[in-house]
Design an enzyme around this catalytic site. Structure first.
Site: not given
Ligand code: DQA
Length: 161
Positions: A19-20, A27, A32, A89, A92, A113, A115, A122
């Site tokens: 998501p997002n 964003r 990011y 990735n 959330a 995985e 990120h 964080r």
């Molecule tokens: C994320 C880190 C997560 O905590 C966050 O909710 C994201 C992006 C990252 O790529 O740094 O949406 O996965």
């Protein structure tokens, strides 16, 4: 007598973004970065093609859609269409989703995985991942380069002698 050329072995990798991440570039760019998801997918696609890998990319804001995609490509598709590995990735869902974890484990495929941000520097709730203990590797904090590193890992592991 000339030897027949051997056919390259095609592999498949499922690239999952949670998501997002469709908002990358817009964003919180200070966290990011400025690169869009489309740019990342295109770049990885170019690398993958050079190595006889088909990259299947999915982004969704809906947990069930991601579970369905993992089930389909990892387990339910015809054997010649099944994926060999996953780059994920979970965004959330990293910190919440037992369902997505279980779906990945059901496929029994190796996954990396990724990120973009360093989730360990964080908010405390980002420290825990439902995926890391089962991942072959975790890359975080290196921005979108992390996706390329994950792909390079699988290229190496598929084709090393
Ligand atoms: C994320 C880190 C997560 O905590 C966050 O909710 C994201 C992006 C990252 O790529 O740094 O949406 O996965």
């Amino acid at each position: 007598m000339t030897q027949p050329l051997s056919q390259p072995v095609y592999r498949r990798i499922l690239l999952i973004n949670g998501p997002n991440l469709n908002l990358l570039g817009l964003r919180e760019p200070e966290i990011y970065g400025h690169t869009t998801l489309q740019d990342i997918e295109q770049r990885l696609n170019n690398t993958a093609e050079k190595h006889h890998i088909e990259l299947i990319s999915i982004q969704s804001n809906h947990e069930g859609d991601l579970v369905d995609a993992v089930q389909h490509h990892g387990l339910l598709a015809d054997s010649e269409d099944k994926i060999d590995a996953v780059i994920i990735n979970p965004a959330a869902f990293t910190h919440t989703s037992v369902a997505l974890r279980d779906a990945l484990l059901a496929t029994n495929k190796p996954f990396v995985e990724v990120h973009l941000s360093n989730i360990h520097s964080r908010e405390p709730f980002r420290e825990h991942s439902y995926f890391s203990d089962k991942a072959v590797g975790v890359i975080c904090g290196l921005g979108d380069l992390g996706y390329d590193m994950a792909l390079n890992y699988f290229i190496e592991s598929f084709y090393k002698p």
